[in-house]
Scaffold this active site. Structure first.
Site, PDB file in Angstrom:
ATOM      1  N   ASN A   9       0.880  -1.174   0.000  1.00  0.00           N
ATOM      2  CA  ASN A   9       0.000   0.000   0.000  1.00  0.00           C
ATOM      3  C   ASN A   9       0.917   1.223   0.000  1.00  0.00           C
ATOM      4  OD1 ASN A   9      -1.836   2.006   0.474  1.00  0.00           O
ATOM      5  ND2 ASN A   9      -2.595   1.180   2.410  1.00  0.00           N
ATOM      6  N   LYS A  16       3.500   0.875   2.956  1.00  0.00           N
ATOM      7  CA  LYS A  16       3.136  -0.104   3.976  1.00  0.00           C
ATOM      8  C   LYS A  16       3.135  -1.480   3.313  1.00  0.00           C
ATOM      9  CE  LYS A  16       0.315   2.935   6.778  1.00  0.00           C
ATOM     10  NZ  LYS A  16      -0.583   3.905   6.206  1.00  0.00           N
ATOM     11  N   ARG A  93      -2.653  -2.024  -3.373  1.00  0.00           N
ATOM     12  CA  ARG A  93      -3.826  -1.186  -3.219  1.00  0.00           C
ATOM     13  C   ARG A  93      -3.710  -0.040  -4.222  1.00  0.00           C
ATOM     14  NH1 ARG A  93      -5.731   1.646   2.267  1.00  0.00           N
ATOM     15  NH2 ARG A  93      -7.732   2.381   1.501  1.00  0.00           N
ATOM     16  N   HIS A 181     -12.600   3.477   0.053  1.00  0.00           N
ATOM     17  CA  HIS A 181     -12.532   2.529   1.194  1.00  0.00           C
ATOM     18  C   HIS A 181     -13.190   1.194   0.828  1.00  0.00           C
ATOM     19  CE1 HIS A 181     -12.225   6.218   4.047  1.00  0.00           C
ATOM     20  NE2 HIS A 181     -11.029   5.696   3.871  1.00  0.00           N
ATOM     21  N   LEU A 209     -14.149   4.704  10.163  1.00  0.00           N
ATOM     22  CA  LEU A 209     -13.713   5.953  10.809  1.00  0.00           C
ATOM     23  C   LEU A 209     -12.226   5.877  11.143  1.00  0.00           C
ATOM     24  CD1 LEU A 209     -16.725   6.365  13.315  1.00  0.00           C
ATOM     25  CD2 LEU A 209     -16.548   7.219  10.958  1.00  0.00           C
ATOM     26  N   ARG A 241      -9.401  16.358   6.335  1.00  0.00           N
ATOM     27  CA  ARG A 241     -10.239  16.685   5.167  1.00  0.00           C
ATOM     28  C   ARG A 241     -11.604  17.181   5.642  1.00  0.00           C
ATOM     29  NH1 ARG A 241      -9.545  10.918   2.348  1.00  0.00           N
ATOM     30  NH2 ARG A 241      -7.708  10.530   3.633  1.00  0.00           N
ATOM     31  N   MET A 284      -7.691  11.912  16.560  1.00  0.00           N
ATOM     32  CA  MET A 284      -8.814  11.828  17.499  1.00  0.00           C
ATOM     33  C   MET A 284      -8.349  11.603  18.937  1.00  0.00           C
ATOM     34  SD  MET A 284     -11.964  12.168  17.985  1.00  0.00           S
ATOM     35  CE  MET A 284     -13.036  12.036  16.556  1.00  0.00           C
ATOM     36  N   ARG A 285      -7.297  10.780  19.109  1.00  0.00           N
ATOM     37  CA  ARG A 285      -6.809  10.529  20.481  1.00  0.00           C
ATOM     38  C   ARG A 285      -6.396  11.828  21.157  1.00  0.00           C
ATOM     39  NH1 ARG A 285      -3.101   5.542  19.127  1.00  0.00           N
ATOM     40  NH2 ARG A 285      -3.096   6.861  17.303  1.00  0.00           N
ATOM     41  N   ILE A 329     -10.613   4.929  14.602  1.00  0.00           N
ATOM     42  CA  ILE A 329     -11.537   5.515  15.582  1.00  0.00           C
ATOM     43  C   ILE A 329     -12.698   4.558  15.861  1.00  0.00           C
ATOM     44  CG2 ILE A 329     -13.115   7.454  15.987  1.00  0.00           C
ATOM     45  CD1 ILE A 329     -11.207   9.150  14.169  1.00  0.00           C
ATOM     46  N   GLY A 330     -13.230   3.963  14.812  1.00  0.00           N
ATOM     47  CA  GLY A 330     -14.370   3.048  14.961  1.00  0.00           C
ATOM     48  C   GLY A 330     -14.040   1.838  15.812  1.00  0.00           C
ATOM     49  N   GLU A 331     -12.805   1.320  15.671  1.00  0.00           N
ATOM     50  CA  GLU A 331     -12.430   0.118  16.419  1.00  0.00           C
ATOM     51  C   GLU A 331     -11.979   0.420  17.846  1.00  0.00           C
ATOM     52  OE1 GLU A 331      -9.451  -2.038  14.105  1.00  0.00           O
ATOM     53  OE2 GLU A 331     -10.643  -1.670  12.303  1.00  0.00           O
ATOM     54  N   GLU A 379      -7.888  -4.582   5.309  1.00  0.00           N
ATOM     55  CA  GLU A 379      -7.781  -4.348   3.864  1.00  0.00           C
ATOM     56  C   GLU A 379      -6.648  -5.154   3.250  1.00  0.00           C
ATOM     57  OE1 GLU A 379      -7.814  -0.319   5.366  1.00  0.00           O
ATOM     58  OE2 GLU A 379      -8.745   0.321   3.498  1.00  0.00           O
TER      59      GLU A 379
HETATM   60  P1  AMP Z   1      -6.551   4.795  10.898  1.00  0.00           P
HETATM   61  O1  AMP Z   1      -6.413   5.768   9.764  1.00  0.00           O
HETATM   62  O2  AMP Z   1      -7.561   3.723  10.654  1.00  0.00           O
HETATM   63  O3  AMP Z   1      -5.222   4.249  11.369  1.00  0.00           O
HETATM   64  O4  AMP Z   1      -7.129   5.642  12.161  1.00  0.00           O
HETATM   65  C1  AMP Z   1      -6.414   6.702  12.701  1.00  0.00           C
HETATM   66  C2  AMP Z   1      -7.307   7.446  13.690  1.00  0.00           C
HETATM   67  O5  AMP Z   1      -7.724   6.538  14.735  1.00  0.00           O
HETATM   68  C3  AMP Z   1      -6.618   8.615  14.395  1.00  0.00           C
HETATM   69  O6  AMP Z   1      -7.494   9.723  14.481  1.00  0.00           O
HETATM   70  C4  AMP Z   1      -6.371   8.068  15.798  1.00  0.00           C
HETATM   71  O7  AMP Z   1      -6.324   9.076  16.790  1.00  0.00           O
HETATM   72  C5  AMP Z   1      -7.602   7.201  15.983  1.00  0.00           C
HETATM   73  N1  AMP Z   1      -7.435   6.274  17.083  1.00  0.00           N
HETATM   74  C6  AMP Z   1      -6.614   5.202  17.173  1.00  0.00           C
HETATM   75  N2  AMP Z   1      -6.712   4.630  18.404  1.00  0.00           N
HETATM   76  C7  AMP Z   1      -7.621   5.366  19.094  1.00  0.00           C
HETATM   77  C8  AMP Z   1      -8.153   5.307  20.416  1.00  0.00           C
HETATM   78  N3  AMP Z   1      -7.802   4.366  21.276  1.00  0.00           N
HETATM   79  N4  AMP Z   1      -9.072   6.237  20.774  1.00  0.00           N
HETATM   80  C9  AMP Z   1      -9.455   7.210  19.919  1.00  0.00           C
HETATM   81  N5  AMP Z   1      -8.995   7.316  18.667  1.00  0.00           N
HETATM   82  C10 AMP Z   1      -8.075   6.417  18.261  1.00  0.00           C
END
Ligand code: AMP
Length: 391
Positions: A9, A16, A93, A181, A209, A241, A284-285, A329-331, A379
């Site tokens: 990817n 990656k 990808r 996605h 997310l 975005r 988000m963290r 974020i979703g997981e 993915e």
């Molecule tokens: P991804 O692009 O799927 O790797 O997701 C990245 C996003 O997931 C970033 O905004 C991270 O801050 C968020 N994220 C990962 N772990 C957590 C967590 N434990 N709590 C809140 N957001 C998280």
């Protein structure tokens, strides 16, 4: 020793990778990692399947490592690792398959030329996705390589769902909704029958997310609508975005603020979303940990926008049976899942805070009219499956 499939990817500044052992129809992860910071401060790191570090290398600040150099390093790492011994194919990808490529395809020279022509539809991603295919083909012309598209899963949408209300003089150039996605949604659709059989058969909205974010409406596992459209900047608010935006705002920035196309692009893709609204971070963290009022407002807007778009996806489905959360974020964010579910209580989601807190797959109560789920996406495995099937 087992045959191995490599998954790549590639982006503008990172590559990656994951490598899978092929055991009959089974695919087992053996190593994964990335080269980040190409052209600035390149850094390679690889992990074994159990998460232990298997390799690392730093080129140093300012080192001009390009994609070819990164692939050469990855090749050497894999050859010195179990994963390089019987490489039988590489899956990539590729963000855009356009209107023509609605399934994964063996990436020969003619296909690559066709995919090059789609660069204007995804200028920030397509060229970087294609580069490693050419680099590997030059060194290993007989090694099968498969291009897997982020758009392909949405090919099942009707022409109505794909259309913009624009004249043919514009749409004839391929200006329509494609959706992205797709590999993530396809993976979720592939595991739903086992995890949540009723959701697999029914009307389900999947919320991917991550840094990028979108919703996909699945009707019995087929994509019927998506919040991302012509590009991956449409729909939900994301890390950096903006998502859905009145096109008049772009004209205003152009005419009244004197911004040019590249400045507007930079703002919409890299300076908006959680980062732009909070002024604090696009992560988000970091926002959840911040006491800043703007950070709180950015999260409020993020959740509100998901609720609005959930309504749109549900209308496309003529109802709603299940919601699935996936990606970073979703997981991982219990708080965002809780807020999204509570905001959608009017749909008939009875949220189960205890299940959400425990990290269960099902986070709605048994009596809930609409069920809610957390399913980790994969993915890379989806790309490996497609590669295995094609070679
Ligand atoms: P991804 O692009 O799927 O790797 O997701 C990245 C996003 O997931 C970033 O905004 C991270 O801050 C968020 N994220 C990962 N772990 C957590 C967590 N434990 N709590 C809140 N957001 C998280």
């Amino acid at each position: 020793m087992a045959d191995v499939i490599l998954v790549i990817n590639a982006g503008s500044s990172s590559i990656k990778f994951s490598a899978f052992d092929v055991e009959g129809s089974r695919l087992d992860l053996v190593t994964r990692g990335q080269v980040e910071g190409l052209f600035s401060s390149p850094h390679f790191v690889a992990y074994n399947a159990d998460g232990e570090k298997a390799g690392e290398h730093n080129w140093g600040e300012g080192a001009q490592l390009d994609h070819a150099g990164a692939i050469a390093h990855l090749g050497a790492f894999l050859r010195g690792h179990e994963a390089g011994h019987h490489l039988i194919g590489v899956g990539h990808r590729v963000v855009h398959g356009g209107a023509h490529f609605t399934k994964p395809v063996l990436a020969n020279a003619q296909v690559l030329d066709e995919l090059d022509k789609l660069t204007p539809l995804a200028p920030l991603h397509q060229p970087h996705n294609l580069k490693p295919i050419r680099i590997i083909a030059e060194r290993n012309p007989d090694l099968p390589q498969v291009a897997c598209f982020d758009t392909a899963f949405h090919a099942s949408q009707t022409t109505l769902a794909q259309a913009f209300a624009l004249p043919e003089s514009i749409t004839k150039n391929g200006v329509r909704r494609y959706g992205f996605h797709g590999l993530s949604y396809e993976y979720i659709a592939s595991v739903l029958p086992e995890v949540a059989p009723a959701a697999a058969r029914g009307r389900t909205v999947v919320a991917h997310l991550g840094n990028g974010a979108s919703l996909c409406a699945l009707d019995a596992g087929k994509s019927v609508a998506s919040t991302m459209g012509f590009t991956a900047v449409d729909g939900l608010m994301m890390g950096t975005r903006c998502g859905n935006l009145d096109p008049g705002v772009i004209l205003y920035m152009f005419d009244e603020l004197g911004m040019n196309a590249r400045e507007i692009e930079d703002l919409l893709y890299r300076g908006s979303g959680l980062l732009g609204v909070s002024g604090v971070s696009g992560d988000m963290r970091a926002l959840l940990a911040s006491q800043d009022e703007r950070a709180r407002f950015a999260i409020d807007l993020y959740v509100y926008r998901i609720g609005r778009e959930l309504g749109s996806m549900s209308a496309a489905l003529q109802g709603l049976d299940a919601v699935v959360f996936t990606a970073g974020i979703g997981e991982h964010s219990k708080e965002i899942r809780q807020r999204v579910c509570e905001q959608a209580a009017w749909w008939g989601i009875e949220f189960d805070p205890a299940a959400n807190g425990r990290g269960d797959a099902c986070i709605s109560k048994p009596s809930s009219k609409v069920s809610a789920w957390v399913i980790p996406t994969n993915e890379e495995l989806m790309i490996a499956r497609h590669t295995q099937a094609l070679i």
